[in-house]
Scaffold this motif. Sequence first.
Motif, PDB file in Angstrom:
ATOM      1  N   VAL A 259       0.865  -1.184   0.000  1.00  0.00           N
ATOM      2  CA  VAL A 259       0.000   0.000   0.000  1.00  0.00           C
ATOM      3  C   VAL A 259       0.895   1.224   0.000  1.00  0.00           C
ATOM      4  CG1 VAL A 259      -1.768   1.298   1.248  1.00  0.00           C
ATOM      5  CG2 VAL A 259      -1.861  -1.205   1.199  1.00  0.00           C
ATOM      6  N   ASP A 260       0.702   2.115  -0.977  1.00  0.00           N
ATOM      7  CA  ASP A 260       1.574   3.292  -1.079  1.00  0.00           C
ATOM      8  C   ASP A 260       1.159   4.370  -0.083  1.00  0.00           C
ATOM      9  OD1 ASP A 260      -0.654   4.566  -2.136  1.00  0.00           O
ATOM     10  OD2 ASP A 260       0.141   4.734  -4.170  1.00  0.00           O
ATOM     11  N   GLY A 261       1.875   5.482  -0.103  1.00  0.00           N
ATOM     12  CA  GLY A 261       1.630   6.558   0.844  1.00  0.00           C
ATOM     13  C   GLY A 261       0.280   7.219   0.700  1.00  0.00           C
ATOM     14  N   GLU A 262      -0.386   7.047  -0.461  1.00  0.00           N
ATOM     15  CA  GLU A 262      -1.701   7.644  -0.675  1.00  0.00           C
ATOM     16  C   GLU A 262      -2.827   6.668  -0.377  1.00  0.00           C
ATOM     17  OE1 GLU A 262      -1.576   8.955  -4.691  1.00  0.00           O
ATOM     18  OE2 GLU A 262      -0.336  10.712  -4.258  1.00  0.00           O
ATOM     19  N   GLY A 263      -2.475   5.442   0.019  1.00  0.00           N
ATOM     20  CA  GLY A 263      -3.500   4.471   0.390  1.00  0.00           C
ATOM     21  C   GLY A 263      -3.950   3.565  -0.735  1.00  0.00           C
TER      22      GLY A 263
ATOM     23  N   TYR B 292       3.153   0.280  -9.299  1.00  0.00           N
ATOM     24  CA  TYR B 292       2.089   0.222 -10.302  1.00  0.00           C
ATOM     25  C   TYR B 292       0.752  -0.093  -9.614  1.00  0.00           C
ATOM     26  CZ  TYR B 292       6.119  -0.268 -13.432  1.00  0.00           C
ATOM     27  OH  TYR B 292       7.307  -0.091 -14.092  1.00  0.00           O
ATOM     28  N   TYR B 293      -0.282   0.638  -9.995  1.00  0.00           N
ATOM     29  CA  TYR B 293      -1.595   0.469  -9.360  1.00  0.00           C
ATOM     30  C   TYR B 293      -2.213  -0.890  -9.696  1.00  0.00           C
ATOM     31  CZ  TYR B 293      -1.566   5.491  -8.362  1.00  0.00           C
ATOM     32  OH  TYR B 293      -1.245   6.745  -7.906  1.00  0.00           O
ATOM     33  N   VAL B 294      -2.762  -1.555  -8.688  1.00  0.00           N
ATOM     34  CA  VAL B 294      -3.589  -2.745  -8.897  1.00  0.00           C
ATOM     35  C   VAL B 294      -4.991  -2.254  -9.226  1.00  0.00           C
ATOM     36  CG1 VAL B 294      -4.488  -4.865  -7.855  1.00  0.00           C
ATOM     37  CG2 VAL B 294      -2.181  -4.062  -7.283  1.00  0.00           C
TER      38      VAL B 294
ATOM     39  N   VAL C 112      -7.144   0.480  -6.947  1.00  0.00           N
ATOM     40  CA  VAL C 112      -7.802   0.025  -5.719  1.00  0.00           C
ATOM     41  C   VAL C 112      -7.322   0.871  -4.545  1.00  0.00           C
ATOM     42  CG1 VAL C 112      -8.076  -1.903  -4.122  1.00  0.00           C
ATOM     43  CG2 VAL C 112      -8.039  -2.321  -6.594  1.00  0.00           C
ATOM     44  N   PHE C 113      -8.265   1.565  -3.903  1.00  0.00           N
ATOM     45  CA  PHE C 113      -7.950   2.402  -2.745  1.00  0.00           C
ATOM     46  C   PHE C 113      -8.331   1.650  -1.477  1.00  0.00           C
ATOM     47  CE2 PHE C 113      -9.096   5.710   0.391  1.00  0.00           C
ATOM     48  CZ  PHE C 113      -7.881   6.379   0.446  1.00  0.00           C
TER      49      PHE C 113
ATOM     50  N   ASN D  61      -5.580  -2.454   6.540  1.00  0.00           N
ATOM     51  CA  ASN D  61      -6.663  -3.067   7.302  1.00  0.00           C
ATOM     52  C   ASN D  61      -7.798  -3.462   6.355  1.00  0.00           C
ATOM     53  OD1 ASN D  61      -8.229  -3.984   9.422  1.00  0.00           O
ATOM     54  ND2 ASN D  61      -9.052  -1.946   9.888  1.00  0.00           N
ATOM     55  N   PHE D  62      -7.586  -4.564   5.654  1.00  0.00           N
ATOM     56  CA  PHE D  62      -8.607  -5.052   4.738  1.00  0.00           C
ATOM     57  C   PHE D  62      -8.484  -6.572   4.620  1.00  0.00           C
ATOM     58  CE2 PHE D  62      -4.880  -4.104   2.122  1.00  0.00           C
ATOM     59  CZ  PHE D  62      -4.728  -5.273   1.401  1.00  0.00           C
TER      60      PHE D  62
END
Length: 278
Positions: free
Chosen positions: A136-140, A148-150, A158-159, A164-165
């Motif tokens: 999880v990056d610094g922006e959540g 690279y974004y999932v 995905v945010f 905690n998920f």
Amino acid sequence: MLRGYYTAASGMITQQRRQDTLSNNIANAQTPGFKQDQAMTRSFPELLVKRMGGEEIKTQTNKHLSLSNQVGPLTTGVYVHETLADQTQGTLQETNMTTDMALVNGNIPDQDGALFFTVQNAEGDVRYTRNGNFTVDGEGYLTTNQGYYVLDDAGNPVFTNGENFTVTPEGVLTTNTEQIPLQINYTANHYDLIKDDENLFTLTDEDGEVLGAMENARGALGVTFSVSQGFLEASNVDTSQTMVDMMQAYRLFESNQQVVKAYDKSMEIAVNQIGRLN
């Protein structure tokens, strides 16, 4: 004689490229989700050798005698035609990390079918991976280790707003406020994929042109899968077999090298002794 040079040299080049492929497999044996490469070799087109001058030779075909000046086919060596990724499922390794996920093949109706997580690279292009070693990056946002974004089922990053998920076996990521289905894509022919950087794959068409997206696995007929949170899919590299293959490639390279040396010695005799004028 020069043809023999080329044949032996092509064998050396082929084994060198095989060795490069096998070395890369060994180097990524501990990379999660890595799929080992296989170098596919094939022979150069055969030449049909014919006699020049002289009488034709009697040959028997289907119990009938005929005259022919054909000597027979002659191959001119081998080369690495292409390198293909082996999409066999790797073993699962438990990590107990919330952000780690392993994509497990269920029912795959097509012999060459394969399933993948979907990510978005730095240029905004869609790519595919079996490496579920996410963070999880610094922006959540849920990302790969390269940032690279999932992507979710709608093609959006995905945010999660933290670690905690939970992730259900159906691939649905659940936070305190929402449920987000991860985008799991399916291709009926994994040979349409080419390897990109950072353990990613790109989908291409028959002409090698990059395509945008695969079929969503949730809508693919007969396809089933599961996602295991807290696990990673290990590389499918068989290190023992790869070491054996590397030794075999080395021996074959060495054999072709000896052939080249023998031809070189014969050429030296032909030039310096037979061709010498007294």
